[in-house]
Design a protein around this motif. Structure first.
Motif, mmCIF file in Angstrom:
data_model
loop_
_atom_site.group_PDB
_atom_site.id
_atom_site.type_symbol
_atom_site.label_atom_id
_atom_site.label_comp_id
_atom_site.label_asym_id
_atom_site.label_seq_id
_atom_site.Cartn_x
_atom_site.Cartn_y
_atom_site.Cartn_z
ATOM 1 N N GLY A 213 0.810 -1.209 0.000
ATOM 2 C CA GLY A 213 0.000 0.000 0.000
ATOM 3 C C GLY A 213 0.843 1.258 0.000
ATOM 4 O O GLY A 213 0.589 2.201 -0.762
ATOM 5 N N VAL A 214 1.876 1.279 0.825
ATOM 6 C CA VAL A 214 2.767 2.442 0.884
ATOM 7 C C VAL A 214 3.486 2.624 -0.447
ATOM 8 O O VAL A 214 3.666 3.756 -0.925
ATOM 9 C CB VAL A 214 3.775 2.277 2.040
ATOM 10 N N ALA A 215 3.900 1.504 -1.079
ATOM 11 C CA ALA A 215 4.582 1.591 -2.374
ATOM 12 C C ALA A 215 3.676 2.228 -3.422
ATOM 13 O O ALA A 215 4.116 3.086 -4.201
ATOM 14 C CB ALA A 215 5.026 0.200 -2.814
ATOM 15 N N TYR A 216 2.409 1.831 -3.439
ATOM 16 C CA TYR A 216 1.477 2.442 -4.396
ATOM 17 C C TYR A 216 1.209 3.901 -4.047
ATOM 18 O O TYR A 216 1.027 4.742 -4.924
ATOM 19 C CB TYR A 216 0.164 1.662 -4.430
ATOM 20 N N TRP A 232 -4.947 -1.803 -0.489
ATOM 21 C CA TRP A 232 -4.003 -2.663 0.232
ATOM 22 C C TRP A 232 -3.876 -2.259 1.698
ATOM 23 O O TRP A 232 -3.801 -3.115 2.588
ATOM 24 C CB TRP A 232 -2.643 -2.645 -0.451
ATOM 25 N N LEU A 233 -3.846 -0.963 1.952
ATOM 26 C CA LEU A 233 -3.748 -0.509 3.340
ATOM 27 C C LEU A 233 -4.981 -0.930 4.131
ATOM 28 O O LEU A 233 -4.882 -1.287 5.314
ATOM 29 C CB LEU A 233 -3.580 1.013 3.389
ATOM 30 N N ASN A 247 -1.344 4.953 8.197
ATOM 31 C CA ASN A 247 -1.093 5.384 6.820
ATOM 32 C C ASN A 247 -2.392 5.547 6.039
ATOM 33 O O ASN A 247 -2.523 6.463 5.220
ATOM 34 C CB ASN A 247 -0.176 4.382 6.116
ATOM 35 N N LEU A 248 -3.344 4.663 6.299
ATOM 36 C CA LEU A 248 -4.643 4.772 5.636
ATOM 37 C C LEU A 248 -5.340 6.068 6.046
ATOM 38 O O LEU A 248 -5.902 6.790 5.208
ATOM 39 C CB LEU A 248 -5.501 3.559 6.000
ATOM 40 N N TYR A 269 -7.593 6.746 12.524
ATOM 41 C CA TYR A 269 -6.695 7.376 13.495
ATOM 42 C C TYR A 269 -7.042 6.893 14.905
ATOM 43 O O TYR A 269 -6.149 6.595 15.716
ATOM 44 C CB TYR A 269 -6.811 8.899 13.444
ATOM 45 N N GLN A 270 -8.329 6.821 15.204
ATOM 46 C CA GLN A 270 -8.754 6.391 16.539
ATOM 47 C C GLN A 270 -8.310 4.956 16.825
ATOM 48 O O GLN A 270 -7.813 4.660 17.915
ATOM 49 C CB GLN A 270 -10.271 6.514 16.673
ATOM 50 N N ARG A 271 -8.479 4.064 15.844
ATOM 51 C CA ARG A 271 -8.086 2.670 16.068
ATOM 52 C C ARG A 271 -6.582 2.545 16.289
ATOM 53 O O ARG A 271 -6.124 1.820 17.170
ATOM 54 C CB ARG A 271 -8.538 1.791 14.902
#
Length: 466
Positions: A213-216, A232-233, A247-248, A269-271
């Protein structure tokens, strides 16, 4: 194509193994134990699985000994007992059972049931890896990569990871991808890294899914594709990978290539924040502070900033200090503000260093101390912080904490003005009216020399290095 076993066939197998097991056949006892363990043809019963595995293990059957060791290790069908787990793993390992050799190595690595020893762990991993056990090859690669039980050797780590990865071991594929990503033992290659990450990700390894996910998202080894990055994230985030959740949330909150979704960003963010991810806690605090995706709430903002600050996040420490200094979401407390500024300042946060200098200069939250004020202003000024440069110039102008020095004062005011500080620009112009042309020229040369010595700070000032 594998045939499906009917219920009658499963029961017939169970009766056959039961008859043979009761007559003392070790292989039948082992298979009967497996049937009870898996609930195959019979109701699942771990206690009975352990009973029959024990029967077979005591007859010296290595497979049963390894299985029995695992049952003692996990406490399945029996009370957990590391000593007995080690006993049965060792019994099977000495007979050459590769899985038992790996398991015994893990007991040494973790120090469970025996004295912890990376060297002994390495030794047993070697034996299992030489027999072609992919998971052991991965563990052996880790030994070489991390220097555990053997001197660090990236080429050897790479070789063992590759052996396991070609057997489709997902953890080896992940580690091999990381070797290519960071250039450990091989030339750095984002394309190769992505290829291995993708293979591991397809096997549902959350860390690999996050890295894909980060790569994309960043266009590393593949064309930038934010929608695929989100996809992917999301897969990794739903498996509770907190870095993926963070990151998501960043992608959704920034909306780079994907639709802005502050509500969903807030959820992720909360999770991540609730799982202890410091940057997620910091960003969540920011959302409450700005009222982004949620009603503005300074008190909640402070709560999340403080959690991140307590984990050492300098930017969060700075924000906590600002909130205590201004009484946002909490009663004003200059002493706590100074303490949090200090925490961030000691980590090199230039804004915190400047603000701590202000507190020492004015005796707010701390004893007034011009020497300390100058020291903190100077630390921030050396990083190119325009307001700190202005403040330091003022200290040199008035001779507070340092000998009065118009040249140094003019130099710092010049640098501050170049950094965009309007008050510094005004003050430096006034100084030119009372300084000789030669003194002005000298001070300007000092500023040019400073920029040459501090190219990164000079770039932040927006001026070329002369």
């Amino acid at each position: 194509m594998k045939k499906t076993c009917t219920a009658q066939q499963g029961y017939d197998s169970y009766r056959w193994f039961l008859d043979a097991a009761e007559r003392g056949n070790a292989y039948a006892q082992f298979n009967l134990g497996r049937m009870y363990k898996a609930g195959d043809g019979v109701a699942r019963d771990e206690a009975k699985a352990c009973y029959w595995m024990s029967k077979a293990a005591r007859q010296g059957l290595a497979y049963a000994q390894n299985q029995l060791g695992a049952m003692y290790y996990y406490g399945r069908g029996v009370e957990p007992d590391d000593d007995l787990a080690v006993h049965w793993f060792r019994s099977a390992a000495r007979q050459g059972e590769a899985s038992a050799q790996q398991n015994l190595g893990q007991m040494y690595r973790k120090g469970r049931g025996l004295v912890r020893s990376d060297e002994m762990a390495y030794s047993w991993f070697c034996r299992a890896a030489d027999q072609g056990l992919a998971s052991a090859q991965t563990l052996l690669g880790e030994c070489y990569a991390d220097g555990r039980g053997v001197p660090r050797n990236y080429p050897m780590a790479l070789a063992w990871y590759r052996k396991a990865a070609l057997q489709n071991d997902p953890h080896a594929q992940l580690r091999l991808g990381l070797m290519y990503k960071h250039g450990f033992g091989v030339g750095r290659n984002e394309v190769q890294a992505m290829a291995w990450f993708r293979q591991a990700a397809m096997q549902d390894i959350p860390a690999a899914q996050r890295l894909v996910g980060v790569a994309y998202a960043e266009g590393l080894g593949v064309p930038c594709d934010p929608p695929r990055a989100v996809s992917w994230l999301l897969r990794a985030a739903e498996q509770d990978d907190v870095d993926a959740q963070f990151n998501l949330a960043v992608l959704l909150s920034h909306g780079k290539g994907v639709e802005h979704d502050h509500d969903l960003a807030l959820t992720w963010y909360q999770r991540a924040a609730q799982a202890g991810h410091a940057l997620a806690q910091y960003n969540l605090g920011g959302m409450y502070a700005r009222g982004c995706g949620v009603e503005r709430d300074d008190r909640r903002a402070l709560e999340w900033y403080r959690l991140a600050a307590e984990q050492g996040t300098a930017s969060a420490q700075f924000n906590v200090a600002v909130m205590y200094a201004n009484g946002c979401g909490v009663s004003r407390d200059d002493t706590l503000a100074a303490a949090w500024y200090r925490s961030a300042a000691e980590q090199g946060d230039a804004s915190a260093q400047n603000n701590l200098g202000v507190m020492y200069a004015n005796g707010i939250g701390v004893e007034q101390d011009d020497l300390q004020a100058v020291d903190w202003y100077a630390k921030a000024a050396e990083q190119g912080h325009a307001l700190a440069q202005f403040n330091l110039g003022g200290m040199y102008s008035s001779g507070r904490g340092v000998p009065r020095d118009p040249l140094q004062s003019f130099m710092w005011l010049t640098l501050s003005a170049q950094g965009g500080d309007i008050a510094a620009l005004s003050n430096s112009r006034r100084m030119t009216l009372v300084m000789t042309p030669q003194a002005v020229k000298t001070a300007q040369e000092l500023a040019r020399r400073w920029r040459r010595r501090h190219p990164q700070a000079a770039a932040r000032l927006g001026r070329p290095v002369a």
